[in-house]
Design an enzyme around this catalytic site. Structure first.
Site, PDB file in Angstrom:
ATOM      1  N   PHE A 208       0.844  -1.189   0.000  1.00 21.38           N
ATOM      2  CA  PHE A 208       0.000   0.000   0.000  1.00 21.38           C
ATOM      3  C   PHE A 208       0.882   1.243   0.000  1.00 21.38           C
ATOM      4  CE2 PHE A 208      -2.753  -3.331   1.183  1.00 21.38           C
ATOM      5  CZ  PHE A 208      -4.044  -2.940   0.876  1.00 21.38           C
TER       6      PHE A 208
ATOM      7  N   GLY B  18      -0.901   8.191  -0.329  1.00 24.01           N
ATOM      8  CA  GLY B  18      -0.399   9.496   0.084  1.00 24.01           C
ATOM      9  C   GLY B  18       1.092   9.607  -0.157  1.00 24.01           C
ATOM     10  N   LYS B  19       1.780  10.190   0.806  1.00 25.20           N
ATOM     11  CA  LYS B  19       3.220  10.415   0.655  1.00 25.20           C
ATOM     12  C   LYS B  19       4.042   9.136   0.767  1.00 25.20           C
ATOM     13  CE  LYS B  19       2.974  15.195   2.296  1.00 25.20           C
ATOM     14  NZ  LYS B  19       3.412  16.171   3.325  1.00 25.20           N
TER      15      LYS B  19
ATOM     16  N   HIS C 195       7.368  -9.237  15.805  1.00 30.32           N
ATOM     17  CA  HIS C 195       7.722  -7.812  15.806  1.00 30.32           C
ATOM     18  C   HIS C 195       9.102  -7.604  16.437  1.00 30.32           C
ATOM     19  CE1 HIS C 195       7.437  -3.492  16.324  1.00 30.32           C
ATOM     20  NE2 HIS C 195       6.256  -3.473  15.719  1.00 30.32           N
TER      21      HIS C 195
ATOM     22  N   GLU D  21      -3.258  -4.204  12.978  1.00 32.04           N
ATOM     23  CA  GLU D  21      -2.260  -4.997  13.696  1.00 32.04           C
ATOM     24  C   GLU D  21      -2.838  -5.568  14.990  1.00 32.04           C
ATOM     25  OE1 GLU D  21       2.224  -4.180  13.783  1.00 32.04           O
ATOM     26  OE2 GLU D  21       1.541  -3.358  15.704  1.00 32.04           O
TER      27      GLU D  21
END
Length: 349
Positions: free
Chosen positions: A116, A119-120, A228, A298
């Site tokens: 994905f 935007g920026k 993680h 998440e």
């Protein structure tokens, strides 16, 4: 009278014999279906016949491939390599890449990737794609699906033979949390609309990351999670689970296995489809109550994987963080989040 009774007994015995023959025929037919390599329902599941199907899946071509003899007395001793539910935890030094590729290459498998770039975050796409071409399932059929609200800014990128890129337009948002939360919905829809019949596996990866080393067939499994890097040494009381009972992502104190990344997960299509569909449903139920889980998708992913244990767990090598110093047990970094200024790239910061 006795003659009639004898005839009744004979008919009863014949009837029972026919029932026995029918039972044997049905059970043998069912076993043959279970053991069929084309039966997707029995692959990577806990159903009967798994061992036979699994052995077929891992069958190596008859050739003279040479590799080091496996050992069950020597190997990594600084890390745990299997979960309490007997799923492998993949670290450098726990697998032979040459052997694995010799098994999977003849199967002509196809891997879908979702990324994905909204935007920026589009600024990270070029580096993601370039490094994926160097390290991600090299020599296999790979189809990268880029979700973006800026399709005109997707770089003109030439991929290797057998690899392709597709762009799917999505609406922009004023909140990065909404962008994050919609991913499960879009992944579910992609699998339903495009991937069934075209891909074998799917991995869902963060665009603001890059590959540093091999990510390949060692990562394949039914439902695949990545531990993680920020919490793998911590007690689970410190995991940032959703602790509010009102949320569908709720995790009570004292429960949980590992804290998994939302930025990297995958597996077989049917397993990831169920994950995405469930997380989407739970997120939408929360939204109706005005609740947003602590870490959006998440949080819901961690709840799902606590209940539905992953069949393979990837170590933090598979999503490290560039700003973190490498710990001694991290022998190699395969995929890592790049250093960035969140205030400059997130729409509501």
């Amino acid at each position: 009278m006795s003659q009639m009774n004898g005839r009744s007994v004979t008919l009863l015995l014949l009837f029972l014999l026919l029932l026995g023959i029918l039972y044997v025929y049905i059970t043998q037919s069912y076993r043959m279906i279970l053991c069929s390599p084309d039966n997707e329902e029995t692959k990577d599941t806990g159903y009967a016949g798994e061992a036979i199907v699994h052995n077929h899946e891992l069958q190596m071509p008859l050739d003279d491939l040479q590799y080091k003899q496996p050992s069950i007395t020597q190997g990594r001793t600084d890390v745990v390599t299997v979960t309490p539910w007997l799923a492998p935890i993949i670290w450098e030094g726990t697998f032979n890449p040459v052997l694995l590729d010799s098994i999977y290459k003849p199967k002509n498998i196809s891997i879908a990737v979702t990324v994905f770039a909204v935007g920026k975050y589009i600024m990270f796409l070029k580096n993601f794609l370039e490094t994926a071409e160097q390290h991600f399932f090299i020599g296999y059929r790979v189809h990268v699906y880029v979700f973006t609200d800026r399709p005109n800014e997707v770089p003109d990128f030439k991929m290797a033979a057998g690899r392709q890129l597709s762009v799917r337009s999505v609406p922009s948002s004023n909140r990065w949390q909404e962008i994050s939360a919609r991913r499960m919905e879009l992944i579910q829809m992609l699998i339903e609309e495009k991937l069934y019949g075209n891909s074998d596996y799917i991995f869902c990866l963060d665009v603001d990351s890059k590959f540093h080393d091999r990510w390949g067939t060692e990562s394949l499994g039914g439902l695949v999670a990545v531990i993680h890097p920020g919490y793998y040494r911590d007690d689970r009381s410190r995991f940032p689970y959703e602790r509010r009972t009102i949320s569908k992502a709720y995790m009570a104190a004292g429960v949980g296995d590992f804290y998994y990344c939302g930025g990297a997960f995958g597996g077989r299509l049917k397993d990831v489809h169920l994950l995405a569909k469930t997380c989407r449903s739970n997120f939408e139920a929360d939204a109706k109550e005005g609740v947003e889980a602590a870490w959006q998708e998440e949080s819901h992913l961690n709840r799902y994987m606590w209940i539905n244990k992953p069949s393979k767990v990837l170590s933090p090598e598979y999503l490290w963080q560039d700003f973190k110093e490498r710990n001694s047990e991290i022998h190699i970094i395969r995929f890592s989040g790049v250093v960035k200024n969140y205030a400059a790239i997130r729409p509501n910061q």
